[in-house]
Motif scaffolding. Structure first.
Motif, short mmCIF file in Angstrom:
data_model
loop_
_atom_site.label_atom_id
_atom_site.label_comp_id
_atom_site.label_asym_id
_atom_site.label_seq_id
_atom_site.Cartn_x
_atom_site.Cartn_y
_atom_site.Cartn_z
N UNK A 167 52.44 34.51 46.31
CA UNK A 167 51.19 34.77 47.01
C UNK A 167 49.99 34.42 46.14
N UNK A 168 50.08 34.68 44.84
CA UNK A 168 49.01 34.29 43.92
C UNK A 168 48.83 32.78 43.92
N UNK A 169 49.94 32.06 43.91
CA UNK A 169 49.88 30.60 43.92
C UNK A 169 49.23 30.11 45.21
N UNK A 170 49.59 30.72 46.34
CA UNK A 170 48.95 30.35 47.60
C UNK A 170 47.46 30.66 47.55
N UNK A 195 43.81 37.76 41.70
CA UNK A 195 44.89 38.62 41.25
C UNK A 195 45.33 39.49 42.42
N UNK A 196 46.15 40.51 42.12
CA UNK A 196 46.74 41.31 43.18
C UNK A 196 45.82 42.39 43.72
N UNK A 198 41.47 44.28 43.69
CA UNK A 198 40.04 44.11 43.46
C UNK A 198 39.67 44.33 42.00
N UNK A 199 40.20 45.36 41.39
CA UNK A 199 39.83 45.69 40.01
C UNK A 199 40.16 44.53 39.08
N UNK A 200 41.37 44.03 39.19
CA UNK A 200 41.79 42.94 38.31
C UNK A 200 40.99 41.68 38.53
N UNK A 201 40.70 41.35 39.79
CA UNK A 201 39.97 40.12 40.07
C UNK A 201 38.56 40.20 39.51
N UNK A 202 37.95 41.39 39.58
CA UNK A 202 36.61 41.55 39.06
C UNK A 202 36.56 41.35 37.56
N UNK A 203 37.48 41.96 36.83
CA UNK A 203 37.50 41.83 35.38
C UNK A 203 37.81 40.41 34.97
N UNK A 204 38.80 39.81 35.64
CA UNK A 204 39.15 38.44 35.29
C UNK A 204 37.97 37.50 35.51
N UNK A 218 50.82 37.48 37.73
CA UNK A 218 51.45 38.81 37.69
C UNK A 218 50.48 39.90 37.33
N UNK A 219 50.89 40.77 36.42
CA UNK A 219 50.04 41.88 36.01
C UNK A 219 48.92 41.38 35.11
#
Length: 478
Positions: A167-170, A195-196, A198-204, A218-219
């Motif tokens: 799903x990440x690749x898509x 990412x999987x 909201x929190x992770x996508x914001x930091x990244x 992944x994580x």
């Protein structure tokens, strides 16, 4: 999280001759060339930084183009950028649920679109992958620097990847397509953190804001853990300070050394579990389907020697801010049929006897009354109530309109608790302008709606009636 890199790109669209040239947008305050608001990638290559002012930027890059931000009411006018953001969001919303995070950032839930893509075509069978997708930066992907695009293509084609990674690749493929569509229709560029949750996508996104498009596998990776706790949502205030001071935690990754029980013991069951989860990239917060802002605000910053030290000066800027806020509210009402319920005043101030008082000016709220005159009146009352509390005195004596020993370095008014007008309710725009209401079914029904639109303010702030029937204990002397 998708960031719209449009502050200087908007200016380049308005002035095509700026394309490809080192460009920066500067503040309306022209002292030393003005402070830099944003720096283009071309200017960054010459060593221009946002911490510089215009004159210093010219020394580093003599050919740089300095574009002054538009000015209205003596402050920066961001309308052109706000409208540009809406253009981009309308395109992103074609692929998933959007949540406006700020004027230039939006969360986009691609789960359904990614699932549909995966069901239609297995990634390992894809024969052609768009060049834009191959520019993705995949954290935790070991590369020797020889063939970046080849490594990305191999990662996207993995047959042994689990469903979540597919799903990440898509998501990477969909975002690449969206970025090209945004560029085609608006001439703006975007960056994204995928990412999987909201929190992770914001930091990244914030950790890698210099990369046009990046993907996380992944994580959360160790690189994300290196980010300061202040970069994470809800960790920039008292909780973040406590983590740094009491536990010595300066990066999110350092939370991993503490057990869930230890964190619960220190911060309570709910907060402790939440901290334990976010350290592992676990978050159940969903993307809200919100294309419109959940508040409107107007702000003025007056640092250093320009600080406001007279009630007359404060009242002047409150009038300007409230005029702007009133325009936002009426535009929202007319275009989106929404009405705000709460008016809040925020300020930053200092006392000459206490240099640490900068953050202690209390925020004050009351029910919002439409009309710029009423908003101005309420905002001034809120400020006076806050000032009394800030100075810790029931009666404040001053000569003229000048208060000795205090100054305001930031002032803002915000309208919140915005809700849609119930269907079947006639427009209240004419009501506020005092025009004929013959087109409404009943003036009494209209009056009742306006009354219902002003509930009591939240607990801990002044009641509306108190602000307008009680004389504030402030004494002026000529």
């Amino acid at each position: 999280l998708i960031g719209i890199c449009f502050v200087y790109v908007v200016e380049q669209r308005e002035q095509p001759h700026l394309r490809g040239q080192p460009t920066t947008v500067v503040q309306y305050n022209s002292w030393k060339g003005g402070g830099l608001i944003v720096v283009s990638y071309e200017a960054c290559k010459y060593g221009v930084k946002r911490s510089m002012r215009g004159d210093e930027a010219k020394q580093v890059c003599p050919q740089i183009q300095l574009v002054q931000v538009l000015v209205a009411r003596g402050k920066a006018d961001l309308s052109i950028y706000r409208n540009a953001g809406s253009e981009v969001v309308s395109i992103l919303a074609r692929k998933g649920r959007c949540e406006r995070a700020s004027i230039d950032e939006v969360y986009l839930d691609l789960t359904d679109a990614a699932e549909a893509m995966l069901a239609e075509t297995p990634l390992e069978s894809l024969e052609k992958i768009d060049e834009e997708a191959l520019k993705s930066h995949i954290l935790s992907l070991n590369e020797d620097g020889s063939d970046h695009k080849g490594n990305v293509k191999e990662w996207l084609h993995r047959s042994d990847a689990d469903h979540h990674d597919k799903l990440l690749a898509c998501g990477a493929l969909i975002v690449a397509e969206l970025r090209m569509q945004v560029l085609k229709e608006t001439e703006f560029t975007c960056s994204a953190g995928i990412t999987h949750n909201k929190v992770g996508s914001s930091v990244q996104f914030r950790c890698l804001s210099f990369i046009l498009h990046h993907l996380m596998e992944g994580k959360l990776s160790s690189f994300a853990y290196a980010g300061q706790t202040s970069k994470w949502k809800q960790l920039g205030g008292k909780l973040g300070s406590s983590l740094q001071i009491d536990l010595g935690v300066n990066t999110v990754g350092e939370l991993l050394q503490f057990s869930e029980e230890k964190l619960q013991e220190r911060y309570g069951v709910n907060t402790g579990t939440w901290l334990w989860n976010i350290a592992r990239g676990i978050s159940g917060e969903e993307v809200e389907g919100r294309l419109l802002p959940n508040s409107h605000g107007s702000r003025k910053t007056v640092p250093g020697p320009r600080a406001l030290k007279k009630i007359a000066s404060v009242e002047h800027w409150l009038n300007e801010l409230c005029e702007e806020l009133s325009e936002y509210l009426h535009s929202d009402l007319e275009q989106n049929k929404r009405i705000a319920h709460t008016l809040t005043l925020h300020a930053r101030a200092f006392k000459s006897s206490d240099s640490e008082s900068q953050k202690n000016f209390p925020s004050k709220s009351c029910p919002l009354r439409y009309g710029s005159t009423k908003i101005k009146e309420d905002a001034l009352n809120l400020f006076q109530a806050g000032l009394c509390e800030f100075l810790g005195s029931h009666r404040i004596k001053a000569q003229g309109s000048h208060y000795n020993g205090w100054g305001i370095t930031s002032l803002s008014v915000t309208a919140s608790k915005i809700v849609a007008i119930p269907s079947g309710t006639c427009s209240i725009m004419k009501y506020f302008h005092g025009q004929d209401q013959s087109n409404c079914s009943s003036k009494q029904a209209n009056d009742r709606f306006v009354a219902e639109a002003a509930p009591l303010s939240p607990s801990g702030t002044e009641r509306y009636s108190e602000l307008h029937t009680t004389e504030l204990p402030i004494e002026f002397r000529d």
